[in-house]
Design a protein around this motif. Sequence first.
Motif, PDB file in Angstrom:
ATOM      1  N   GLY A   1       0.813  -1.208   0.000  1.00 62.06           N
ATOM      2  CA  GLY A   1       0.000   0.000   0.000  1.00 62.06           C
ATOM      3  C   GLY A   1       0.847   1.258   0.000  1.00 62.06           C
ATOM      4  O   GLY A   1       0.533   2.229  -0.689  1.00 62.06           O
ATOM      5  N   ALA A   2       1.930   1.260   0.775  1.00 61.40           N
ATOM      6  CA  ALA A   2       2.819   2.427   0.826  1.00 61.40           C
ATOM      7  C   ALA A   2       3.491   2.653  -0.518  1.00 61.40           C
ATOM      8  O   ALA A   2       3.618   3.792  -0.971  1.00 61.40           O
ATOM      9  CB  ALA A   2       3.865   2.237   1.916  1.00 61.40           C
ATOM     10  N   LEU A   3       3.914   1.580  -1.163  1.00 61.31           N
ATOM     11  CA  LEU A   3       4.548   1.723  -2.473  1.00 61.31           C
ATOM     12  C   LEU A   3       3.553   2.228  -3.514  1.00 61.31           C
ATOM     13  O   LEU A   3       3.879   3.068  -4.340  1.00 61.31           O
ATOM     14  CB  LEU A   3       5.162   0.395  -2.921  1.00 61.31           C
ATOM     15  CG  LEU A   3       6.402  -0.044  -2.148  1.00 61.31           C
ATOM     16  CD1 LEU A   3       6.777  -1.470  -2.508  1.00 61.31           C
ATOM     17  CD2 LEU A   3       7.558   0.893  -2.413  1.00 61.31           C
ATOM     18  N   ARG A   4       2.347   1.711  -3.480  1.00 66.19           N
ATOM     19  CA  ARG A   4       1.320   2.177  -4.421  1.00 66.19           C
ATOM     20  C   ARG A   4       0.965   3.640  -4.164  1.00 66.19           C
ATOM     21  O   ARG A   4       0.752   4.407  -5.094  1.00 66.19           O
ATOM     22  CB  ARG A   4       0.076   1.316  -4.312  1.00 66.19           C
ATOM     23  CG  ARG A   4       0.253  -0.025  -4.947  1.00 66.19           C
ATOM     24  CD  ARG A   4      -1.047  -0.785  -4.983  1.00 66.19           C
ATOM     25  NE  ARG A   4      -0.827  -2.064  -5.641  1.00 66.19           N
ATOM     26  CZ  ARG A   4      -1.537  -3.136  -5.424  1.00 66.19           C
ATOM     27  NH1 ARG A   4      -2.554  -3.095  -4.566  1.00 66.19           N
ATOM     28  NH2 ARG A   4      -1.282  -4.256  -6.043  1.00 66.19           N
ATOM     29  N   PHE A   5       0.892   4.028  -2.896  1.00 64.94           N
ATOM     30  CA  PHE A   5       0.557   5.394  -2.533  1.00 64.94           C
ATOM     31  C   PHE A   5       1.579   6.386  -3.076  1.00 64.94           C
ATOM     32  O   PHE A   5       1.238   7.496  -3.464  1.00 64.94           O
ATOM     33  CB  PHE A   5       0.450   5.520  -1.015  1.00 64.94           C
ATOM     34  CG  PHE A   5       0.082   6.892  -0.541  1.00 64.94           C
ATOM     35  CD1 PHE A   5      -1.206   7.371  -0.698  1.00 64.94           C
ATOM     36  CD2 PHE A   5       1.024   7.705   0.055  1.00 64.94           C
ATOM     37  CE1 PHE A   5      -1.553   8.639  -0.263  1.00 64.94           C
ATOM     38  CE2 PHE A   5       0.696   8.971   0.494  1.00 64.94           C
ATOM     39  CZ  PHE A   5      -0.598   9.443   0.332  1.00 64.94           C
ATOM     40  N   THR A   6       2.851   5.979  -3.094  1.00 62.96           N
ATOM     41  CA  THR A   6       3.907   6.863  -3.580  1.00 62.96           C
ATOM     42  C   THR A   6       4.055   6.815  -5.091  1.00 62.96           C
ATOM     43  O   THR A   6       4.887   7.522  -5.646  1.00 62.96           O
ATOM     44  CB  THR A   6       5.259   6.529  -2.924  1.00 62.96           C
ATOM     45  OG1 THR A   6       5.595   5.182  -3.214  1.00 62.96           O
ATOM     46  CG2 THR A   6       5.208   6.755  -1.433  1.00 62.96           C
ATOM     47  N   GLY A   7       3.260   5.973  -5.757  1.00 59.67           N
ATOM     48  CA  GLY A   7       3.251   5.967  -7.220  1.00 59.67           C
ATOM     49  C   GLY A   7       4.207   5.009  -7.885  1.00 59.67           C
ATOM     50  O   GLY A   7       4.465   5.132  -9.080  1.00 59.67           O
ATOM     51  N   LYS A   8       4.761   4.060  -7.143  1.00 64.17           N
ATOM     52  CA  LYS A   8       5.657   3.083  -7.760  1.00 64.17           C
ATOM     53  C   LYS A   8       4.861   2.202  -8.715  1.00 64.17           C
ATOM     54  O   LYS A   8       3.784   1.726  -8.389  1.00 64.17           O
ATOM     55  CB  LYS A   8       6.321   2.194  -6.713  1.00 64.17           C
ATOM     56  CG  LYS A   8       7.175   2.939  -5.720  1.00 64.17           C
ATOM     57  CD  LYS A   8       8.423   3.454  -6.360  1.00 64.17           C
ATOM     58  CE  LYS A   8       9.293   4.119  -5.313  1.00 64.17           C
ATOM     59  NZ  LYS A   8      10.372   4.847  -5.863  1.00 64.17           N
ATOM     60  N   SER A   9       5.411   1.968  -9.902  1.00 64.40           N
ATOM     61  CA  SER A   9       4.707   1.150 -10.879  1.00 64.40           C
ATOM     62  C   SER A   9       5.011  -0.336 -10.685  1.00 64.40           C
ATOM     63  O   SER A   9       4.179  -1.175 -10.999  1.00 64.40           O
ATOM     64  CB  SER A   9       5.076   1.576 -12.295  1.00 64.40           C
ATOM     65  OG  SER A   9       6.465   1.458 -12.485  1.00 64.40           O
ATOM     66  N   SER A  10       6.174  -0.657 -10.175  1.00 68.07           N
ATOM     67  CA  SER A  10       6.559  -2.051  -9.966  1.00 68.07           C
ATOM     68  C   SER A  10       6.755  -2.304  -8.471  1.00 68.07           C
ATOM     69  O   SER A  10       7.693  -1.760  -7.864  1.00 68.07           O
ATOM     70  CB  SER A  10       7.847  -2.378 -10.717  1.00 68.07           C
ATOM     71  OG  SER A  10       8.284  -3.674 -10.392  1.00 68.07           O
ATOM     72  N   ILE A  11       5.903  -3.113  -7.899  1.00 71.35           N
ATOM     73  CA  ILE A  11       5.995  -3.424  -6.469  1.00 71.35           C
ATOM     74  C   ILE A  11       7.282  -4.195  -6.174  1.00 71.35           C
ATOM     75  O   ILE A  11       7.975  -3.913  -5.197  1.00 71.35           O
ATOM     76  CB  ILE A  11       4.756  -4.220  -6.010  1.00 71.35           C
ATOM     77  CG1 ILE A  11       3.483  -3.406  -6.255  1.00 71.35           C
ATOM     78  CG2 ILE A  11       4.883  -4.628  -4.557  1.00 71.35           C
ATOM     79  CD1 ILE A  11       3.429  -2.073  -5.555  1.00 71.35           C
TER      80      ILE A  11
END
Length: 41
Positions: free
Chosen positions: A10-20
Amino acid sequence: MATWRNLAIGALRFTGKSSIAAGFRHNARVTSRPLALLELT
């Protein structure tokens, strides 16, 4: 363990990372990065 993983995703998605997976590898290398991602430092 699933809760921590979901928090990280969730934190990675929130910051806009395209590849988890790439985000996990990037943040795993330096211990201060996950804290900075969550703005705890």
